[in-house]
Write a protein that holds these residues in place. Structure first.
Motif, short mmCIF file in Angstrom:
data_model
loop_
_atom_site.label_atom_id
_atom_site.label_comp_id
_atom_site.label_asym_id
_atom_site.label_seq_id
_atom_site.Cartn_x
_atom_site.Cartn_y
_atom_site.Cartn_z
N GLY A 124 0.80 -1.22 0.00
CA GLY A 124 0.00 0.00 0.00
C GLY A 124 0.83 1.26 0.00
N ASP A 125 2.13 1.13 -0.27
CA ASP A 125 3.04 2.29 -0.32
C ASP A 125 2.98 2.88 -1.73
OD1 ASP A 125 5.26 3.96 -0.64
OD2 ASP A 125 6.45 2.85 0.80
N LYS A 126 2.38 4.08 -1.86
CA LYS A 126 2.17 4.66 -3.19
C LYS A 126 3.48 4.95 -3.91
CE LYS A 126 -2.43 6.61 -2.51
NZ LYS A 126 -3.06 5.58 -3.31
N LYS A 127 4.52 5.32 -3.14
CA LYS A 127 5.81 5.59 -3.77
C LYS A 127 6.39 4.30 -4.38
CE LYS A 127 10.21 7.92 -2.97
NZ LYS A 127 11.06 8.63 -2.00
N LYS A 128 6.30 3.20 -3.62
CA LYS A 128 6.79 1.92 -4.15
C LYS A 128 5.91 1.43 -5.30
CE LYS A 128 9.60 -0.49 -0.70
NZ LYS A 128 10.23 0.66 -0.12
#
Length: 717
Positions: free
Chosen positions: A199-203
């Motif tokens: 759920g990490d948008k950057k990843k």
């Protein structure tokens, strides 16, 4: 290394000896009070000191080593296993920053042994990841791969998914370096799934960015642009300007490769605005270069030159020679295209050549010799021009650069023709056509592979979505069950659950049977399609060994017929309707394939498909597909022999409640007077007549301002 000879000593003695050697190696006695500290004997004090040492590792590796020597000795006396492991691990990092990779690897292996003794799996995984990086720097990629895989397995075991993602990224890089394309495909998809799981948008943005770059490398441009758009959307949500700039530029690059130059310019201008605020000069120079290429492709050379000069100015300040050489070449090529600044083009080309020779940039020299040769031919200096083109061709052949080989062979053919050396001109013309055919064939194969990759990607995305829905359903079921228990008695709830269980089991049995049937039908169509493509590939290989033009043409036509049948099974495999095919979609893909196979360089022959939304069964679709293939192939091969432009129209529509019409029309030179398609001996039209009878269709022919063939058949459309 000396340290490797200590392995046979007892553990405690080894530790103390290593400490002594490190003191000698680092020369701790030379540092002042600020470089040495007193280490407390308790575990909290040791941990605090190690944390301090990690903050100075990169800038002061020798100072960090002195401090870590002390924490190692204190940890040994206190029998503090994690302290010993941490000391060894960060000593290894310090030696890495001192470029002493063998010692770094030795110390990190020691750290791994202590972490394993204490059962600290998180630190074990971290050390394995560091070892993978060490070996990659030493270019021992196979060992690096082994350690990265072990690190990933440990992180997955302890459910540390952000670190699993980092390992996947490293594995994808290593497999790519080792040219393991299938492994890279799988890892890229796994990165996307893992990033979405975290759920990490950057990843998530980074995973789609990496996936898009992978597709760009494989020339799967539509898939690449889809991935880049997703990366851009996620980057904008996370607000990370660096990721936004990367994704924006990548969307522009994909549009540039797709020859959608206006779209490419739109995204590059957005990227330029972002980068100008970041003060990222090198990335900005790349954006200027891409803008220059896009404007040149639109024949707007003055604006293209302006952006290439901007890139050159930035790179001259940086003095990054490979990039500087590339910019000089781009500026020179734009002057050549302008055709009024030849002297300036010569000056830039000579500067580029000096830099390429200085840094031993052979591929850059191939481009420079090519441009220099073309410039000399423009000034009618044929002897030096041909000499430079031959140099370019020779280097490009050595490094397998098909685009340069294509352009150099074409220029050499024209140059030798101008000088009267027709044999050499013909030889290079043959080479040029062979390279063109190879490039076109490669694009067609990649187009087919792209469809298969899209299916794999969609399938994995569906699995991920199904998992999310399953988790949501499970949560909602638990919540509903609690509410039911509050409103009804335990016995009534038990009866309801039992009833629901039997209904659900019945539904599962029914659904399973349907799924098995669907899976079997899909597998059949998939295998038929694969077998047909194997036959097509065999025909393609065989044609490469045939010297007789007529025989080679016949084999090529057979290959085209096989592909037309394979395309039907490809579409059936991708749809949920297993007996009827979306024929308009099929016609569009078939004509695109034929356009790629038969169009001549520089030709402006276009096709248009006018089709109503009609689905027909497979027994009718295969004959109709073969008929369309024959008629369109004849039009491409013969209708426009004496011209470079024209149109081929394919119409598919209803003409009554149960009758449909398929027509193939061209505005070419038409067929000879008195031509009778019913009595011709050509194989193509014989097949058309036979296949028309097979589906009980009538056949009409018209020869006016080109030729037109129409097929009328009955179908429940």
């Amino acid at each position: 290394m000396i340290l490797n000879g200590l392995c046979y000593l007892p553990m405690k003695q080894t530790c103390i000896t290593v400490v002594g050697l490190l003191i000698i190696l680092t020369g701790c006695h030379r540092f002042g009070p600020s470089d040495t500290i007193s280490v407390p004997g308790d575990t909290a004090g040791i941990n605090s000191t190690i944390r301090y040492a990690t903050t100075i590792l990169q800038k002061k590796p020798d100072s960090a080593l002195c401090i870590l020597n002390q924490t190692l000795q204190k940890s040994i006396r206190a029998e503090y296993i994690n302290g010993i492991g941490d000391s060894y691990e960060f000593m290894g990092v310090a030696f890495f920053y001192k470029f002493n990779y063998d010692t770094a690897i030795y110390l990190q292996n020691k750290a791994y042994d202590y972490y394993r003794e204490s059962g600290n799996k998180n630190r074990m995984a971290l050390v394995l990841f560091s070892l993978s990086y060490d070996y990659s720097v030493l270019q021992d990629l196979e060992k690096s791969l082994v350690f990265a895989e072990k690190s990933k397995e440990l992180y997955a075991e302890i459910k540390n998914y952000p670190k699993v993602y980092d390992c996947l990224e490293a594995l994808a890089y290593l497999h790519n370096q080792l040219h393991h394309s299938k492994a890279v495909d799988s890892l890229m998809q796994e990165m996307v799934i893992t990033a979405e799981k975290i759920g990490d948008k950057k990843k998530m943005a980074n995973s789609y960015y990496n996936l898009g770059n992978h597709y760009i490398d494989q020339a799967y441009l539509n898939l690449a642009i889809e991935a880049f758009y997703k990366a851009l959307k996620l980057s904008e949500q996370s607000g990370d300007s660096v990721e936004i700039a990367n994704a924006t530029g990548s969307v522009g690059l994909a549009h540039l490769y797709l020859q959608e130059y206006d779209k490419a310019i739109e995204y590059y201008l957005r990227q330029e605005k972002i980068l100008s605020h970041q003060n990222n000069q090198y990335e900005l120079s790349i954006t200027y270069t891409n803008l220059g290429e896009a404007y040149n492709a639109l024949n707007n050379y003055s604006i293209g030159l302006n952006y290439h000069l901007k890139a050159l100015s930035v790179r001259e300040q940086m003095n990054f020679k490979p990039a500087l050489s590339n910019s000089l070449h781009n500026v020179a090529n734009t002057y050549y295209l302008l055709n009024d600044s030849i002297d300036k083009a010569f000056t830039c080309t000579e500067r580029s050549m000096r830099i390429d020779r200085e840094i031993n940039n052979e591929k850059g020299l191939a481009k420079t010799f090519l441009l220099l040769g073309k410039l000399q031919l423009l000034k009618n200096n044929y002897s030096p021009g041909i000499e430079n083109l031959e140099r370019s061709y020779s280097i490009a052949q050595k490094y397998e650069e098909p685009v340069i080989l294509q352009e150099a062979s074409g220029a050499l053919s024209k140059a030798y023709s101008k000088t009267g050396n027709y044999k050499r001109a013909f030889d290079y013309l043959v080479i040029n056509r062979r390279i063109n055919d190879s490039i076109v064939s490669g694009k067609n194969i990649k187009r087919i592979t792209q469809l298969e990759l899209q299916h794999v990607y969609d399938k994995k995305s569906n699995i991920l979505e199904l998992n999310h829905l399953s988790e949501k359903l499970e949560f909602e079921t638990r919540l509903k069950r609690k509410r039911t228990e509050l409103g009804f008695s335990l016995i009534l709830g038990f009866i309801i659950i039992i009833s629901a269980f039997f209904v659900y089991k019945s539904y599962l049995r029914s659904r399973k049977a349907d799924k098995v049937k669907e899976s079997l039908l899909k597998e059949i169509h998939h295998r038929v399609k694969n077998n047909l493509m194997v036959i097509s590939s065999l025909l393609n290989l065989q044609s490469g060994h045939i010297t007789d033009d007529q025989t080679r043409s016949a084999v090529k036509e057979s290959q085209s017929r096989v592909k037309s049948m394979a395309l039907i099974h490809q579409l059936l495999y991708q749809t949920e309707e297993f007996t009827r095919i979306d024929f308009p979609k099929y016609l569009e893909q078939l004509l695109a394939s034929l356009q790629g196979a038969y169009i001549r360089p520089g030709s402006k022959i276009q096709y248009r498909v006018y089709a109503e939304d009609i689905h027909i069964d497979i027994d009718t679709a295969i004959p109709l597909g073969l008929i369309t293939n024959e008629l369109a192939t004849n039009a491409y091969k013969y209708a426009f022999e004496d011209r470079d432009s024209g149109e081929i129209d394919v119409v598919f529509k209803k003409v009554s409640v149960t009758k449909c019409m398929l027509s193939v029309t061209d505005n070419g030179k038409g067929l000879p007077p008195g031509f009778d398609p019913e009595n011709t001996d050509t194989l193509g039209l014989k097949l058309v007549r036979i296949l028309s009878r097979q589906i009980k269709a009538s056949f009409e022919f018209r020869n006016h301002n080109g030729s037109s063939f129409s097929i009328f058949f009955d179908e429940n459309c």
